[in-house]
Design an enzyme around this catalytic site. Structure first.
Site, PDB file in Angstrom:
ATOM      1  N   HIS A 157      36.200  21.660 -14.978  1.00 61.89           N
ATOM      2  CA  HIS A 157      35.161  22.007 -15.959  1.00 61.89           C
ATOM      3  C   HIS A 157      34.059  22.882 -15.350  1.00 61.89           C
ATOM      4  O   HIS A 157      33.269  23.489 -16.071  1.00 61.89           O
ATOM      5  CB  HIS A 157      34.514  20.737 -16.529  1.00 61.89           C
ATOM      6  CG  HIS A 157      35.469  19.838 -17.245  1.00 61.89           C
ATOM      7  ND1 HIS A 157      36.273  20.278 -18.263  1.00 61.89           N
ATOM      8  CD2 HIS A 157      35.750  18.510 -17.077  1.00 61.89           C
ATOM      9  CE1 HIS A 157      37.012  19.259 -18.702  1.00 61.89           C
ATOM     10  NE2 HIS A 157      36.724  18.195 -17.994  1.00 61.89           N
ATOM     11  N   HIS A 174      41.234  16.640 -21.059  1.00 61.04           N
ATOM     12  CA  HIS A 174      40.158  17.534 -21.486  1.00 61.04           C
ATOM     13  C   HIS A 174      40.487  18.979 -21.109  1.00 61.04           C
ATOM     14  O   HIS A 174      41.031  19.238 -20.032  1.00 61.04           O
ATOM     15  CB  HIS A 174      38.827  17.146 -20.818  1.00 61.04           C
ATOM     16  CG  HIS A 174      38.374  15.759 -21.134  1.00 61.04           C
ATOM     17  ND1 HIS A 174      38.574  14.697 -20.274  1.00 61.04           N
ATOM     18  CD2 HIS A 174      37.744  15.259 -22.214  1.00 61.04           C
ATOM     19  CE1 HIS A 174      38.073  13.597 -20.812  1.00 61.04           C
ATOM     20  NE2 HIS A 174      37.560  13.916 -21.991  1.00 61.04           N
TER      21      HIS A 174
END
Length: 646
Positions: free
Chosen positions: A135, A174
């Site tokens: 991320h 994710h």
């Protein structure tokens, strides 16, 4: 197989210093639990163990801005309240005085793993790291991630080792938006992510996490949010997140640990097996540790346990696959050839009605924990009841060939089945009574008994009477522990006429006269003439049928005029290790070249198959044959819906 395991105990130093329900799941025990399970299973000692080093600030600069690196360096001198205030400027992040050191170790571990694989010190490996990385963006932390470990590894492989094509596969639940942003205009890196999206209602709540985000500029078509062989990567990097595993509080998904072994095995067919996995998410300690073990076992070449449960794809999965295919088709010839299929439902981005997390202590949480515990306990019971066989691969030959080169660990079988057992089966056909055929039959039966009794995982046998020996192998397997036998017969071989049509045998003939589904369990397809056609046949027909059938034993038979080149035969055998937990017996003609036997032994032992060579597109005739078969078979074999539109 040398598998590197890169780790450093000091990566457990950073921890949350204040109350934050969102961040508390990212804790040091994630690493210690995984490492302890690797030690308990005896996997750590089988690996090349490397102590992680810190990435230098120059190396961090391959991806991150100098200002961001300087900001992170300064966190080591901050007090708790200052750290908390700085953490609040980012999304789902916490800082600790040791964060900079831990994050440099995590990044350095990824670089070290790439160096080990690309210099030949290891074939593949896993970097067991925290904090995670996918991320993290050029100048921003996000989602527990500080430095983007996998992106740094890709840049390092390009600059230090001169690589031109790198595949990043991100299976974290994710979306790794940081990695996507870093490479979205770079055609030398193919970023392939499959993740939970929920039409924008799942973290990180981004429109660009959808399937139609395909990159920018020269990188258009090199971001895939959901066609690897056409890209032909030189290195595969895995953002190995395990928060889609059963019981995980973040993902709330149902993937069982053995799924990750199968994913790893499939990726080992690319880039000559140069696969580097780097830990990302995963927050249920037991599920995480079992999943990590499954990946390491696959990297070491151990067979993956068979997948359990119904092999029926969910509607939402089909929707995602078709959306990704439609978005990518303009950029990949192989996808355009397959035609288009209607999108099953509209993909409307809406950040409203986001899924709510399951609160610890509540009834839903307790029910989910009970289910997770039962599933993981069942898997461990199965592994204890059916441990990895002591012999991974054995070869049974009627005559030794001085030119045959086998890996040292492959067993050259000398034994045969008892004379009475061999005689009983030889009565089925006169051809089996001849001396050489009779000797070969005894060796085949002995090897098959070893596979079915759990003493041998896989094997290769030669015989001068391949058609009748195959019939005996099928019947013997069905009468000796195997409930379902998959037979992939390549060449001019007919299905034995006396074989019962009871659903216990799936006969798949490659190099048949025409594409035909003679019954649900009898399929024939011509051998495609190009690499693209061969891959389409294997990936869009053979593998979906094999996984859908869930066999206990796979027989691969290279019969008369089989027409396969050695790399094609090797890839077929390697991919068919998955559906039956590695229980594969390959039968080849006695006159087969020793080079073919050697390459088959290596892939069954867990090595990567050799390259198929330059990619050439499937012919229209081959594609039509596949489409025709799929139209006949999809109603019975639901896994075919995943492979390609019909």
């Amino acid at each position: 197989m040398r598998t590197a395991l890169v780790y450093h105990g000091e990566m457990t130093a950073a921890r949350l210093l204040w109350e934050d329900p969102e961040c508390e799941i990212e804790r040091p025990e994630r690493l210690t639990a995984a490492l302890e399970r690797l030690q308990q299973e005896g996997l750590e000692r089988r690996c090349l163990q490397l102590a992680a080093r810190e990435a230098s600030e120059a190396e961090l600069g391959l991806v991150h801005s100098p200002e961001y690196v300087s900001l992170l360096r300064g966190t080591s001198a901050l007090g708790t309240e200052e750290l908390r205030a700085l953490s609040g400027q980012y999304d789902a992040v916490y800082f600790h005085p040791s964060t900079f050191h831990c994050a440099r170790l995590a990044a350095g571990a990824a670089l070290q793993l790439v160096d080990a694989v690309l210099t030949g010190a290891a074939h593949n490996g896993l970097a067991l790291v925290r904090p995670p990385g996918h991320h993290s963006q050029r100048a921003a932390a996000s989602g527990f991630c500080v430095f983007n470990n996998v992106a740094l590894a890709a840049k390092h492989a390009q600059q230090r080792h001169g690589l031109h094509r790198i595949l990043i596969v991100d299976w974290d639940v994710h979306h790794g938006q940081g990695t996507q942003y870093i490479f979205e205009d770079d055609p030398s890196v193919l970023y392939f992510s499959w993740h939970r999206y929920e039409h924008g209602r799942f973290w990180p709540y981004l429109r660009e996490s959808d399937a139609d985000a395909i990159g920018r500029g020269q990188g258009r078509g090199f971001t895939v949010n959901l066609p690897w062989n056409q890209f032909d990567p030189e290195l595969v990097l895995i953002s190995a997140g395990f928060d889609s595993a059963i019981g995980d509080p973040e993902g709330q998904m149902q993937a069982t640990p053995e799924c990750f072994a199968h994913l790893t095995q499939l990726l080992q067919g690319l880039a000559g097996g140069r696969v580097c996995a780097v830990l990302e998410g995963g927050y249920h300690l037991e599920s995480l540790s079992q999943s990590v073990c499954m990946v390491v076992k696959a990297l070491l070449g151990d067979p993956a346990p068979p997948l359990s449960g119904p092999m029926v794809p969910q509607h939402s999965a089909l929707e995602s696959i078709q959306s990704a295919r439609a978005a990518q088709a303009p950029h990949w010839t192989s996808l355009r050839q397959q035609g288009s299929a209607p999108i099953l439902s509209s993909s409307t981005w809406s950040p409203e009605e986001r899924p709510s997390p399951v609160s610890p202590g509540g009834p839903k949480f307790e029910a989910a924990e009970a289910q997770t515990s039962a599933v993981l306990s069942s898997l461990l019971d199965q592994l204890h009841l059916h441990p990895t066989p002591p012999v991974r691969t054995a070869v049974a030959l009627t005559a030794l060939d001085a030119a045959l080169v086998l890996p040292p660990e492959v067993l050259l079988q000398e034994g045969s089945a008892p004379q009475e057992e061999t005689q009983a089966w030889a009565r089925l056909h006169k051809a089996l009574a001849q001396d050489t055929a009779f000797i070969a039959l005894g060796k085949v039966l002995h090897l098959l008994n070893g596979i079915l009794d759990g003493q041998v995982s896989s094997g290769i046998a030669t015989t001068p009477a391949i058609a009748v020996t195959l019939e005996v192998a099928i019947l013997h397997g069905l009468s000796h522990r195997a409930q379902r036998v998959l037979c992939v017969a390549v060449g001019h071989l007919d299905r034995p006429p006396d074989l019962a049509s009871d659903g216990r045998t799936l006969w798949l003939n490659i190099r048949g006269k025409e594409a035909a589904a003679l019954s649900t369990f009898h399929v024939s397809v011509p051998l495609p003439g190009t690499t693209g056609g061969f891959l389409s046949c294997i990936l869009a027909l053979v593998l979906p049928l094999a996984y859908g059938f869930q066999p206990d034993l796979v027989l691969v038979v290279l019969g008369p005029a089989h027409g396969l080149q050695d790399p094609q035969a090797a890839l077929l055998a390697a991919l068919l290790r998955g559906p039956a937990g590695g229980r594969v017996l390959v039968l080849v003609e006695q006159e087969s070249p020793s080079q073919l036997v050697g390459v088959l032994a290596r892939v069954l032992h867990g090595e990567a198959p050799p390259s198929l060579g330059p990619f050439s597109m499937a012919s229209p005739e081959d594609l039509q044959a596949l489409i025709h078969l799929r139209g006949q078979l999809e109603a019975q074999w639901k896994m075919l819906q995943v492979a390609a539109p019909s």
